[in-house]
Design a protein around this motif. Structure first.
Motif, PDB file in Angstrom:
ATOM      1  N   LYS A 189       0.831  -1.207   0.000  1.00 49.88           N
ATOM      2  CA  LYS A 189       0.000   0.000   0.000  1.00 49.88           C
ATOM      3  C   LYS A 189       0.864   1.254   0.000  1.00 49.88           C
ATOM      4  CE  LYS A 189      -4.016   2.087   2.229  1.00 49.88           C
ATOM      5  NZ  LYS A 189      -3.556   3.462   2.062  1.00 49.88           N
ATOM      6  N   GLU A 190       1.950   1.245   0.773  1.00 47.43           N
ATOM      7  CA  GLU A 190       2.845   2.403   0.807  1.00 47.43           C
ATOM      8  C   GLU A 190       3.410   2.675  -0.589  1.00 47.43           C
ATOM      9  OE1 GLU A 190       3.626   4.429   3.316  1.00 47.43           O
ATOM     10  OE2 GLU A 190       2.691   3.392   4.998  1.00 47.43           O
ATOM     11  N   VAL A 191       3.792   1.600  -1.291  1.00 48.24           N
ATOM     12  CA  VAL A 191       4.327   1.751  -2.641  1.00 48.24           C
ATOM     13  C   VAL A 191       3.250   2.277  -3.588  1.00 48.24           C
ATOM     14  CG1 VAL A 191       5.262   0.519  -4.640  1.00 48.24           C
ATOM     15  CG2 VAL A 191       6.100  -0.018  -2.338  1.00 48.24           C
ATOM     16  N   ALA A 192       2.046   1.696  -3.500  1.00 45.55           N
ATOM     17  CA  ALA A 192       0.946   2.110  -4.385  1.00 45.55           C
ATOM     18  C   ALA A 192       0.543   3.557  -4.148  1.00 45.55           C
ATOM     19  CB  ALA A 192      -0.261   1.189  -4.172  1.00 45.55           C
ATOM     20  N   ASP A 193       0.603   4.010  -2.884  1.00 47.82           N
ATOM     21  CA  ASP A 193       0.207   5.388  -2.543  1.00 47.82           C
ATOM     22  C   ASP A 193       1.323   6.393  -2.795  1.00 47.82           C
ATOM     23  OD1 ASP A 193      -2.209   4.359  -1.804  1.00 47.82           O
ATOM     24  OD2 ASP A 193      -1.885   4.506   0.364  1.00 47.82           O
ATOM     25  N   GLY A 194       2.533   5.895  -3.063  1.00 48.13           N
ATOM     26  CA  GLY A 194       3.648   6.796  -3.342  1.00 48.13           C
ATOM     27  C   GLY A 194       4.097   7.608  -2.141  1.00 48.13           C
ATOM     28  N   THR A 195       3.947   7.047  -0.933  1.00 46.05           N
ATOM     29  CA  THR A 195       4.369   7.755   0.272  1.00 46.05           C
ATOM     30  C   THR A 195       5.899   7.800   0.358  1.00 46.05           C
ATOM     31  OG1 THR A 195       4.433   5.748   1.620  1.00 46.05           O
ATOM     32  CG2 THR A 195       2.315   6.896   1.463  1.00 46.05           C
ATOM     33  N   GLU A 196       6.405   8.529   1.347  1.00 44.13           N
ATOM     34  CA  GLU A 196       7.853   8.606   1.541  1.00 44.13           C
ATOM     35  C   GLU A 196       8.441   7.221   1.751  1.00 44.13           C
ATOM     36  OE1 GLU A 196      11.125  10.255   4.790  1.00 44.13           O
ATOM     37  OE2 GLU A 196       9.051  10.953   4.893  1.00 44.13           O
ATOM     38  N   ILE A 197       7.798   6.452   2.638  1.00 46.82           N
ATOM     39  CA  ILE A 197       8.264   5.086   2.883  1.00 46.82           C
ATOM     40  C   ILE A 197       8.113   4.253   1.617  1.00 46.82           C
ATOM     41  CG2 ILE A 197       7.746   2.935   4.113  1.00 46.82           C
ATOM     42  CD1 ILE A 197       7.151   4.557   6.580  1.00 46.82           C
ATOM     43  N   GLY A 198       6.998   4.424   0.924  1.00 48.31           N
ATOM     44  CA  GLY A 198       6.745   3.665  -0.290  1.00 48.31           C
ATOM     45  C   GLY A 198       7.792   3.904  -1.359  1.00 48.31           C
ATOM     46  N   GLN A 199       8.226   5.150  -1.498  1.00 50.74           N
ATOM     47  CA  GLN A 199       9.257   5.481  -2.483  1.00 50.74           C
ATOM     48  C   GLN A 199      10.588   4.825  -2.121  1.00 50.74           C
ATOM     49  OE1 GLN A 199       9.350   9.760  -2.947  1.00 50.74           O
ATOM     50  NE2 GLN A 199       7.150   9.869  -3.309  1.00 50.74           N
ATOM     51  N   GLN A 200      10.902   4.818  -0.813  1.00 49.14           N
ATOM     52  CA  GLN A 200      12.140   4.162  -0.376  1.00 49.14           C
ATOM     53  C   GLN A 200      12.074   2.665  -0.632  1.00 49.14           C
ATOM     54  OE1 GLN A 200      13.691   5.444   3.567  1.00 49.14           O
ATOM     55  NE2 GLN A 200      12.006   6.883   3.575  1.00 49.14           N
ATOM     56  N   VAL A 201      10.920   2.069  -0.317  1.00 49.90           N
ATOM     57  CA  VAL A 201      10.743   0.627  -0.516  1.00 49.90           C
ATOM     58  C   VAL A 201      10.847   0.276  -1.991  1.00 49.90           C
ATOM     59  CG1 VAL A 201       9.064  -1.262  -0.385  1.00 49.90           C
ATOM     60  CG2 VAL A 201       9.363   0.272   1.565  1.00 49.90           C
ATOM     61  N   LYS A 202      10.185   1.035  -2.849  1.00 49.04           N
ATOM     62  CA  LYS A 202      10.213   0.766  -4.288  1.00 49.04           C
ATOM     63  C   LYS A 202      11.641   0.827  -4.821  1.00 49.04           C
ATOM     64  CE  LYS A 202       8.247   2.270  -8.693  1.00 49.04           C
ATOM     65  NZ  LYS A 202       7.393   3.267  -9.382  1.00 49.04           N
ATOM     66  N   SER A 203      12.402   1.830  -4.356  1.00 50.36           N
ATOM     67  CA  SER A 203      13.787   1.981  -4.794  1.00 50.36           C
ATOM     68  C   SER A 203      14.624   0.782  -4.382  1.00 50.36           C
ATOM     69  CB  SER A 203      14.391   3.267  -4.218  1.00 50.36           C
ATOM     70  OG  SER A 203      15.757   3.380  -4.537  1.00 50.36           O
ATOM     71  N   LEU A 204      14.416   0.320  -3.147  1.00 52.21           N
ATOM     72  CA  LEU A 204      15.170  -0.831  -2.649  1.00 52.21           C
ATOM     73  C   LEU A 204      14.828  -2.099  -3.421  1.00 52.21           C
ATOM     74  CD1 LEU A 204      14.868  -0.130   1.180  1.00 52.21           C
ATOM     75  CD2 LEU A 204      16.959  -0.001  -0.176  1.00 52.21           C
ATOM     76  N   ILE A 205      13.525  -2.290  -3.682  1.00 60.52           N
ATOM     77  CA  ILE A 205      13.084  -3.489  -4.400  1.00 60.52           C
ATOM     78  C   ILE A 205      13.652  -3.497  -5.813  1.00 60.52           C
ATOM     79  CG2 ILE A 205      11.062  -4.651  -5.375  1.00 60.52           C
ATOM     80  CD1 ILE A 205       9.483  -3.763  -2.914  1.00 60.52           C
ATOM     81  N   GLU A 206      13.634  -2.334  -6.449  1.00 59.42           N
ATOM     82  CA  GLU A 206      14.159  -2.236  -7.815  1.00 59.42           C
ATOM     83  C   GLU A 206      15.652  -2.551  -7.873  1.00 59.42           C
ATOM     84  OE1 GLU A 206      13.024   1.705  -8.902  1.00 59.42           O
ATOM     85  OE2 GLU A 206      11.023   1.103  -9.591  1.00 59.42           O
ATOM     86  N   LYS A 207      16.352  -2.275  -6.760  1.00 61.09           N
ATOM     87  CA  LYS A 207      17.783  -2.566  -6.688  1.00 61.09           C
ATOM     88  C   LYS A 207      18.061  -3.995  -6.217  1.00 61.09           C
ATOM     89  CE  LYS A 207      18.973   2.235  -5.586  1.00 61.09           C
ATOM     90  NZ  LYS A 207      19.462   3.150  -4.522  1.00 61.09           N
TER      91      LYS A 207
END
Length: 234
Positions: A42-60
């Motif tokens: 949900k954090e990733v889908a909502d584009g929150t601060e935490i979500g953006q960090q998580v998405k970046s980590l997952i992509e790496k």
């Protein structure tokens, strides 16, 4: 409804039913079911601060740090404090998932856990259940072709009410096996879980908060048994 405030953690192997039982138990007890996996998505889908960090980590291809997951869960719990519709506490599902996370969280006191319920089921039954899952290719609704009757465990298959027609969306496309339900993937996930589960369970056993719950049938029979166990917790 529970007579007291609950701070519970459900643990167990992938496929044992933690998500199903935590959600249904929480609804019955007027408390919140908190899945760290659902929160991350949900954090990733909502584009929150935490979500953006998580998405970046997952992509790496990097694991999400324990500190980030803890902060996310703590923030979510803070938001829930004002929800009068489910005032009786929470059930955690999916975090902490290993010894280091459990020990760090316990010593920090950021998220209290009063009781841990370990949902168990024979490994061969879980593997058969998970590798027998089939999904609608249009809506994603999940069915299960496994008819289990072994070792005192009985579980009926979950198939479309009308053969070849999805109950949820009416699609007539053939059901498919998701990649994470392939037998090799399912077996690997079980191996990975049991490699970290024993130290985690021993940690909570040493704290005197671990309770075992064997799931030997469907939710119709075993949800009431689980609720009875929770009601008897001190």
């Amino acid at each position: 409804m529970s007579k007291h405030f609950l701070r519970l953690l459900f643990v167990g192997a992938p496929g044992v039913g933690k998500g199903t039982y935590s959600g249904r138990a929480a609804a019955a007890l007027s408390c919140h079911a908190i899945s760290s996996g659902d929160l991350l998505r949900k954090e990733v889908a909502d584009g929150t601060e935490i979500g953006q960090q998580v998405k970046s980590l997952i992509e790496k291809g990097v694991f999400v740090p324990d500190e980030l997951i803890t902060r996310m869960v703590v923030q979510h719990l803070e938001k829930l404090r004002t929800d009068a519709t489910r005032p009786n506490g929470y059930i955690l599902d999916g975090y902490p998932r290993n010894f280091n996370q459990a020990a760090t969280l316990w010593s920090s006191g950021e998220i209290r856990i009063d009781h841990v319920i370990n949902l168990t089921q024979p490994r061969n039954v879980i593997i058969k259940k998970m590798s027998s899952r089939r999904s609608c290719p249009d809506c994603g609704f999940v069915y299960n072709l496994a008819a289990i009757d072994e070792g005192g465990i009985k579980m009926d298959p979950l198939v479309p009410k009308v053969e070849g027609v999805c109950d949820k969306c009416g699609s007539t496309k053939p059901l498919v096996t998701r990649q994470d339900d392939e037998l090799e993937v399912v077996t690997k996930r079980q191996d990975e879980y049991f490699a970290v589960a024993e130290p985690l369970l021993q940690f909570y056993k040493g704290k005197g908060v671990l309770h075992e719950f064997a799931v030997l049938g469907g939710t119709k029979v075993y949800l009431p048994k689980l609720l009875d166990l929770i009601h008897k917790l001190p």
